[in-house]
Design a protein around this motif. Structure first.
Motif, PDB file in Angstrom:
ATOM      1  N   UNK A 110       0.807  -1.224   0.000  1.00 36.36           N
ATOM      2  CA  UNK A 110       0.000   0.000   0.000  1.00 36.36           C
ATOM      3  C   UNK A 110       0.832   1.261   0.000  1.00 36.36           C
ATOM      4  N   UNK A 111       2.179   1.140   0.118  1.00 33.89           N
ATOM      5  CA  UNK A 111       3.001   2.332   0.300  1.00 33.89           C
ATOM      6  C   UNK A 111       4.006   2.593  -0.814  1.00 33.89           C
TER       7      UNK A 111
ATOM      8  N   UNK B  83      10.914   5.834  -7.819  1.00 31.77           N
ATOM      9  CA  UNK B  83      10.237   5.150  -6.723  1.00 31.77           C
ATOM     10  C   UNK B  83       9.504   6.183  -5.880  1.00 31.77           C
ATOM     11  N   UNK B  84       8.347   5.789  -5.332  1.00 33.15           N
ATOM     12  CA  UNK B  84       7.569   6.664  -4.466  1.00 33.15           C
ATOM     13  C   UNK B  84       7.155   5.885  -3.219  1.00 33.15           C
ATOM     14  N   UNK B  85       7.191   6.586  -2.067  1.00 26.35           N
ATOM     15  CA  UNK B  85       6.796   5.984  -0.789  1.00 26.35           C
ATOM     16  C   UNK B  85       5.712   6.849  -0.163  1.00 26.35           C
ATOM     17  N   UNK B  86       4.545   6.264   0.105  1.00 29.29           N
ATOM     18  CA  UNK B  86       3.388   6.989   0.627  1.00 29.29           C
ATOM     19  C   UNK B  86       3.206   6.717   2.104  1.00 29.29           C
ATOM     20  N   UNK B  87       3.108   7.797   2.892  1.00 34.44           N
ATOM     21  CA  UNK B  87       2.887   7.669   4.319  1.00 34.44           C
ATOM     22  C   UNK B  87       2.048   8.840   4.798  1.00 34.44           C
ATOM     23  N   UNK B  88       0.864   8.565   5.270  1.00 29.95           N
ATOM     24  CA  UNK B  88      -0.026   9.623   5.725  1.00 29.95           C
ATOM     25  C   UNK B  88      -0.356  10.591   4.601  1.00 29.95           C
ATOM     26  N   UNK B  89      -0.166  11.888   4.846  1.00 24.16           N
ATOM     27  CA  UNK B  89      -0.439  12.912   3.845  1.00 24.16           C
ATOM     28  C   UNK B  89       0.743  13.139   2.913  1.00 24.16           C
ATOM     29  N   UNK B  90       1.845  12.443   3.155  1.00 22.17           N
ATOM     30  CA  UNK B  90       3.067  12.660   2.389  1.00 22.17           C
ATOM     31  C   UNK B  90       3.311  11.524   1.399  1.00 22.17           C
ATOM     32  N   UNK B  91       3.866  11.900   0.239  1.00 25.54           N
ATOM     33  CA  UNK B  91       4.429  10.942  -0.712  1.00 25.54           C
ATOM     34  C   UNK B  91       5.837  11.405  -1.038  1.00 25.54           C
TER      35      UNK B  91
END
Length: 457
Positions: free
Chosen positions: A315-316, A365-373
């Motif tokens: 999911x991230x 590459x992208x990493x999604x966490x909370x409101x941040x990517x």
């Protein structure tokens, strides 16, 4: 002419000078369009990069959420360019002089709408550019025999792309898209050619016209200087309108993996035209300026084929890669300059370029966490320019890039995207006529920053 400037400014946006040297990108094309793609090393063919996706693969518009979106952004580019005379050791730097050609803020504006299987988009994006500003007192302003001329040496090329795009989700696995693009291209140029360079062009049949015998009849001919520039953020010494377009598709191989293919056609831009001055430099007669009309013929942007893949890891994490083939060989064989003096005399010059087709690999590459990517990427490209045709005023040589960026979701409707890209220093030498008199070594690196705001409704 004033009306022409107004129209161009409205469509292209205000180009705000921000420093002392306009930058180059990957040859004449920016690495990415929009902060999302740019932060991912330019990869954009097989995942949602927002409204800027219409600049690479219009099919990605159908990966956006339902509803409307307004995209407003800009890029700021800062370059470090220098050229060294290998014979004398002198260095001319493009950081020390500026007349609206130097690092700049280039705006982006777009609107997209998705309803069910159909998505539409319209925007205005800078597609690419190249530029230098060496001033008027360095070795590039010195004619054959060491004669100082005080004439400027500089360039600025800007290409604006205005796409009208549509995409359609055929079924759960296939999306197709296409765009028709209006293109505007403008060029400023201040360039001195020594008598040996002019002679080399004559010897190879690359110069013709009624001005040629006039130059040959001067008592001590030392060189010729072309000047066609506008001291304006957008308007250029010569410019032209044209059209282009692209087609693309997305195939959903699995719920987490998408494959994309996109093809951008070679541009069809008219000959760039404008007012200019040809100055003959003679050690006895001095400088003889001939005002007239300049035409740059058949200066096109190349076709490009993109193959892309993206994969969602959990999911991230999102991974993306693009492999691109840019067909420079067909688009950039010569710089074809035609000049007609107000007196009716003329000269035609073909400056050899002979670019090579280019292959580029973009990884992101992208990493999604909370409101941040958080995003990062790299881009590697083969060299399109040939060293023996390098021009000091067009050192479009960087081909290795690194990038970082992020998105912050302020609310369900509002988002901010940021990207930083660094092109690592590249060096190229040329010691051959006709594009240089003395052997030269060009060095170029650059940093660019992109910021965009997106509002959904």
């Amino acid at each position: 002419m004033k009306e022409k400037i107004k129209i161009t400014s409205v469509i292209a946006g205000l180009m705000i000078p921000a420093g002392n040297a306009l930058a180059v990108s990957d040859v004449f094309r920016f690495v990415g369009h929009g902060p999302i793609s740019t932060a991912m090393g330019g990869a954009a063919t097989a995942y949602d990069v927002g409204a800027a996706g219409m600049m690479t693969n219009p099919a990605t518009l159908s990966l956006m959420e339902q509803g409307s979106e307004i995209h407003v952004g800009f890029d700021v580019v800062i370059a470090d360019i220098s050229v060294k005379d290998q014979a004398t050791g002198e260095v001319s730097s493009s950081r020390d002089h500026s007349k609206n050609r130097g690092p700049y803020a280039a705006p982006q504006l777009a609107y997209t709408y998705r309803n069910g299987s159909l998505a539409l988009g319209f925007g205005a994006f800078p597609q690419g550019g190249v530029g230098t500003e060496y001033g008027n007192d360095g070795f590039l302003s010195r004619a054959t025999g060491g004669l100082d001329t005080g004439l400027e040496s500089s360039s600025r090329l800007l290409t604006m792309n205005i796409p009208f795009a549509a995409s359609y989700e055929v079924n759960d696995q296939l999306i197709v898209g296409a765009s028709v693009d209006a293109l505007w291209q403008g060029l400023n140029l201040e360039m001195l050619m020594g008598a040996d360079q002019v002679g080399s062009l004559m010897g190879s049949g690359r110069v013709s016209g009624t001005i040629v015998p006039v130059l040959g009849g001067l008592p001590d001919f030392r060189g010729a200087h072309f000047s066609f520039s506008r001291n304006h953020p957008v308007a250029s010494g010569v410019d032209a309108w044209g059209f282009g377009g692209r087609v693309g598709m997305i195939y959903k191989y699995s719920p987490d993996t998408r494959i994309g293919v996109a093809y951008s056609m070679k541009s069809n831009i008219g000959d760039m035209k404008g007012d200019g001055v040809l100055t003959a430099v003679d050690a006895v007669a001095g400088q003889i300026a001939l005002p007239g009309t300049v035409k740059i013929r058949d200066f096109q942007t190349p076709a490009q084929l993109n193959l892309g893949i993206s994969h969602q890891v959990g999911s991230q994490w999102l991974l993306a890669a693009d492999l691109s083939r840019i067909f420079w060989e067909d688009a950039m064989k010569d710089i074809d300059v035609a000049f007609e003096a107000d007196t009716g005399q003329n000269i035609d010059i073909l400056l050899p370029q002979n670019y090579k087709d280019q292959t580029a690999l973009s990884l992101g590459a992208a990493y999604m966490t909370g409101k941040w990517t958080l995003r990062g990427g790299v881009r590697f490209a083969t060299q399109a320019l040939r060293s023996d045709t390098l021009l000091a005023v067009i050192p479009a040589i960087p081909n290795t890039f690194g990038s970082l960026g992020f998105s912050y979701q302020w609310s369900k409707a509002s988002k901010v995207d940021f990207a930083w890209t660094h092109s690592f220093e590249e060096t190229m030498e040329n010691s051959r006529l006709p594009n240089t008199s003395d052997p030269i070594r060009a060095k170029h690196s650059q940093d660019s920053f992109g910021l965009a705001y997106t509002y959904r409704f």
